[in-house]
Design a protein around this motif. Structure first.
Motif, PDB file in Angstrom:
ATOM      1  N   ILE A 200      -5.809  11.749   0.676  1.00  0.00           N
ATOM      2  CA  ILE A 200      -6.950  10.942   0.234  1.00  0.00           C
ATOM      3  C   ILE A 200      -6.502   9.833  -0.722  1.00  0.00           C
ATOM      4  O   ILE A 200      -7.108   8.757  -0.761  1.00  0.00           O
ATOM      5  CB  ILE A 200      -8.039  11.841  -0.401  1.00  0.00           C
ATOM      6  N   ASP A 201      -5.424  10.066  -1.474  1.00  0.00           N
ATOM      7  CA  ASP A 201      -4.975   9.022  -2.408  1.00  0.00           C
ATOM      8  C   ASP A 201      -4.563   7.752  -1.677  1.00  0.00           C
ATOM      9  O   ASP A 201      -4.689   6.656  -2.201  1.00  0.00           O
ATOM     10  CB  ASP A 201      -3.806   9.534  -3.266  1.00  0.00           C
ATOM     11  N   ARG A 202      -4.085   7.928  -0.458  1.00  0.00           N
ATOM     12  CA  ARG A 202      -3.703   6.741   0.322  1.00  0.00           C
ATOM     13  C   ARG A 202      -4.955   5.934   0.690  1.00  0.00           C
ATOM     14  O   ARG A 202      -4.920   4.711   0.751  1.00  0.00           O
ATOM     15  CB  ARG A 202      -2.963   7.163   1.594  1.00  0.00           C
ATOM     16  N   VAL A 203      -6.067   6.629   0.941  1.00  0.00           N
ATOM     17  CA  VAL A 203      -7.314   5.917   1.273  1.00  0.00           C
ATOM     18  C   VAL A 203      -7.808   5.165   0.030  1.00  0.00           C
ATOM     19  O   VAL A 203      -8.177   3.983   0.119  1.00  0.00           O
ATOM     20  CB  VAL A 203      -8.414   6.883   1.765  1.00  0.00           C
ATOM     21  N   PHE A 204      -7.784   5.853  -1.114  1.00  0.00           N
ATOM     22  CA  PHE A 204      -8.242   5.186  -2.346  1.00  0.00           C
ATOM     23  C   PHE A 204      -7.363   3.965  -2.641  1.00  0.00           C
ATOM     24  O   PHE A 204      -7.861   2.909  -3.029  1.00  0.00           O
ATOM     25  CB  PHE A 204      -8.228   6.164  -3.528  1.00  0.00           C
ATOM     26  N   ALA A 205      -6.049   4.112  -2.414  1.00  0.00           N
ATOM     27  CA  ALA A 205      -5.144   2.968  -2.641  1.00  0.00           C
ATOM     28  C   ALA A 205      -5.466   1.846  -1.652  1.00  0.00           C
ATOM     29  O   ALA A 205      -5.429   0.662  -1.993  1.00  0.00           O
ATOM     30  CB  ALA A 205      -3.690   3.415  -2.504  1.00  0.00           C
TER      31      ALA A 205
END
Ligand code: SAM
Length: 329
Positions: free
Chosen positions: A140-145
């Motif tokens: 999910i951190d990749r989506v937020f980034a």
């Protein structure tokens, strides 16, 4: 002289959803079979030049907008090149992209520079562990980034698409709605459609719009917000003082077929008149036969004529034969 492309109900066809690949770097449990869809050979997939040739032939008939999707469009190498090539087609006014955001942080700036203006990012939960479960391993951190990079690059609007499925993420409606309070994101709650036999669909799994709206309204009354002309199937709403908007895309409980203005082009070159009907016209064969533009237009006219009046999901009719990823969502 070409005339306008219209279907048999006289609906104008202005919008083409183009799947650039049927491969995906996620395996969302409700969308893709765990082993993916059968791999197509490189030669089966339309080349960028072929996609652009088809678009160029149809723009004079009234096509004004395209959306690039997949599979996951960002796994196809050189996507910004396609955006740039489409941007050079005179008369095409809008190029949009739907992505899961896993690779967006690296590509947002390049896509913006190539001519992309707006983006839809699929995100069905705001919880890291749940995201991993739903997507079978996504970060999910990749989506937020990716969302942050899209914003920094100036892509606007940024729409966040959440498909609600009972028991999977329907407890997060308020969290998603709250996102719009502080950030200028347009959150769209999408009803779960019966697509592809991935074993998750049942009528009970659909969270109807009425229920989602009631959960959102616990935060305050929804006021109508200006709905962009590019938006079909869901007016925009705003919570008091919110920076972003909320929309409900409800193909099951509130179908928008009567205003449907789109055709779909699959990665292997099939033109589909409707997401939920297994009928297609083989555009790839036409493109590769050396035919002139009038044959390409004839293929589009055939697909437009085959557009059904509407789907019948609310009457329990399903479309479980083809997964969404193989068509292009
Ligand atoms: N990989 C890209 C992405 O995730 O946005 C583009 C392709 S994906 C098939 C496009 C959209 O279709 C996603 O927002 C996904 O949630 C949605 N989708 C897939 N299966 C669906 C279903 N059965 N009902 C409703 N939406 C679905």
């Amino acid at each position: 002289m070409p005339t306008e492309l219209r279907d048999s109900l006289d609906r104008p066809i202005e919008y083409l959803r183009i799947s650039v690949t049927d491969r995906c770097n996620l395996r969302c449990r409700y969308c893709m079979p765990p082993d993916g869809v059968p791999r197509r050979s490189h030669d089966d997939i339309l080349r960028y030049e072929e996609i652009v040739r088809a678009v160029r032939a149809i723009v004079p008939l009234g096509l004004t907008r395209v959306r690039l999707t997949g599979g996951e469009p960002l796994v196809r190498p050189g996507l910004p090149t396609l955006v740039r090539m489409l941007g050079a087609v005179k008369g095409l006014r809008d190029i949009a992209l739907t992505t899961n955001g896993q690779l967006l942080a690296e590509r947002a700036r390049e896509l913006r520079d190539a001519g992309l203006r707006r983006i839809n990012i699929s995100l069905d939960t705001l919880q890291p562990e749940r995201y991993r479960e739903i997507t079978l391993g996504g970060e999910i951190d990749r989506v937020f980034a990716g969302i942050a990079a899209a914003r920094e690059a100036g892509l606007s609007p940024i729409k966040i698409n959440a498909v609600l499925i009972r028991g999977m993420n329907d407890d997060e409606v308020v969290d998603f709605a709250q996102l719009t309070l502080g950030e200028p994101y347009d959150v769209r709650f999408i009803e779960f459609m019966p697509m592809g036999d991935v074993g998750l669909w049942s009528p009970e799994a659909v969270v109807p719009e009425e229920e989602t709206r009631a959960a959102v309204e616990a935060l305050g009354p929804l006021e109508p917000a200006p709905t962009p002309a590019t938006s079909r199937g869901g007016e925009a709403w705003r919570l008091p003082g919110a920076k972003g908007t909320i929309a409900f895309i409800s193909p099951v409980s509130r179908p928008f077929c009567s205003s449907c203005n789109r055709l779909r082009l699959t990665a292997d070159g099939k033109l589909r008149p409707c997401l939920l009907a297994d009928h297609s016209v083989d555009l790839r064969a036409v493109l590769r036969s050396g035919a002139c533009d009038s044959y390409i237009r004839a293929a589009f006219a055939e697909a437009a004529c085959a557009k059904p009046n509407g789907h019948h999901l609310s009457e329990g009719v399903t479309c479980l034969t083809t997964p969404m990823a193989a068509i292009g969502g």
